[in-house]
Scaffold this active site. Sequence first.
Site, PDB file in Angstrom:
ATOM      1  N   CYS A 135       1.405  -0.798   3.085  1.00  0.00           N
ATOM      2  CA  CYS A 135       1.919  -0.337   1.802  1.00  0.00           C
ATOM      3  C   CYS A 135       0.833  -0.345   0.742  1.00  0.00           C
ATOM      4  O   CYS A 135      -0.215  -0.976   0.896  1.00  0.00           O
ATOM      5  CB  CYS A 135       3.124  -1.156   1.355  1.00  0.00           C
ATOM      6  SG  CYS A 135       2.845  -2.874   0.964  1.00  0.00           S
ATOM      7  N   CYS A 136       1.099   0.417  -0.326  1.00  0.00           N
ATOM      8  CA  CYS A 136       0.178   0.527  -1.455  1.00  0.00           C
ATOM      9  C   CYS A 136      -1.136   1.159  -0.977  1.00  0.00           C
ATOM     10  O   CYS A 136      -1.136   2.237  -0.407  1.00  0.00           O
ATOM     11  CB  CYS A 136      -0.019  -0.841  -2.092  1.00  0.00           C
ATOM     12  SG  CYS A 136      -0.784  -0.823  -3.721  1.00  0.00           S
ATOM     13  N   ILE A 137      -2.271   0.483  -1.157  1.00  0.00           N
ATOM     14  CA  ILE A 137      -3.573   1.041  -0.785  1.00  0.00           C
ATOM     15  C   ILE A 137      -3.906   0.800   0.696  1.00  0.00           C
ATOM     16  O   ILE A 137      -4.814   1.436   1.237  1.00  0.00           O
ATOM     17  CB  ILE A 137      -4.683   0.454  -1.692  1.00  0.00           C
ATOM     18  CG1 ILE A 137      -6.011   1.202  -1.544  1.00  0.00           C
ATOM     19  CG2 ILE A 137      -4.864  -1.037  -1.415  1.00  0.00           C
ATOM     20  CD1 ILE A 137      -5.972   2.653  -1.964  1.00  0.00           C
ATOM     21  N   PRO A 139      -2.742   1.804   3.522  1.00  0.00           N
ATOM     22  CA  PRO A 139      -2.823   2.921   4.463  1.00  0.00           C
ATOM     23  C   PRO A 139      -4.229   3.505   4.623  1.00  0.00           C
ATOM     24  O   PRO A 139      -4.510   4.174   5.622  1.00  0.00           O
ATOM     25  CB  PRO A 139      -1.859   3.954   3.870  1.00  0.00           C
ATOM     26  CG  PRO A 139      -0.820   3.129   3.184  1.00  0.00           C
ATOM     27  CD  PRO A 139      -1.594   1.992   2.580  1.00  0.00           C
ATOM     28  N   THR A 197       4.449   3.028   2.887  1.00  0.00           N
ATOM     29  CA  THR A 197       5.175   3.233   1.637  1.00  0.00           C
ATOM     30  C   THR A 197       4.228   2.951   0.482  1.00  0.00           C
ATOM     31  O   THR A 197       3.271   2.189   0.626  1.00  0.00           O
ATOM     32  CB  THR A 197       6.443   2.348   1.566  1.00  0.00           C
ATOM     33  OG1 THR A 197       7.245   2.743   0.457  1.00  0.00           O
ATOM     34  CG2 THR A 197       6.105   0.873   1.438  1.00  0.00           C
TER      35      THR A 197
END
Length: 224
Positions: A135-137, A139, A197
């Site tokens: 999630c957030c950065i 990925p 996400t």
Amino acid sequence: MGKRVAVVLAGCGVYDGSEIHESSAVLVHLSREGAQAEVFAPNISQMHVVDHVKGQPTPEQRNVLVESARIARGNIKDLAQLDVKGLDALIIPGGFGVAKNLSTWATQGKNCTICREVEDVLRAFHAAQKPIGLCCISPVLAAKIFPGCEVTVGHDTECEKWPYAQTAESLRELGCRHVNRPVTEIHVDPQHKLVTTSAFMCNAPIHEIYDGIGKMVQEVVRLA
């Protein structure tokens, strides 16, 4: 017997470690799903330490494992000890520590390198066809390691709501397919078993971020 899920942290604090709300949401939702979280962090120095009041670096030096232990309430292991055979899935919350400590994305973008232990763990779960939640950065780690994968970091058009939208273009330049998704939703790449996400990539109410992470965790546990 509940699923055993590795949670890899990057320190403690949004600007130089793991985002605390995201990390807590992951642990709460894993508990709700009846899964057992096993928390790990690399035993390395942080890139730097940020004063979270001033938003500026300080001369301090801190250790990623030691700082991550704050979130894990001391129940944490060195990432070097992680054995994928005994685990069902992997989740990595976001926070600038992902881009500063787990990789060099913060300074090098798409040309970054990834911490060797982090890359080894991601490749091991991928090779074992076990699901990975990001999630957030975080990925960006998958985009760098698994060309052609599909992820979301939210939206690709920068605005007040999506201040980090340029990240999507960097992911595309790595050969990754970026899929726009609202903060409360997830994207699933069935081929690579990736569930992503956007979380705090979006300026959204914290309950919406919490809900999106909940869907990510639920799907990771289901795939496991």
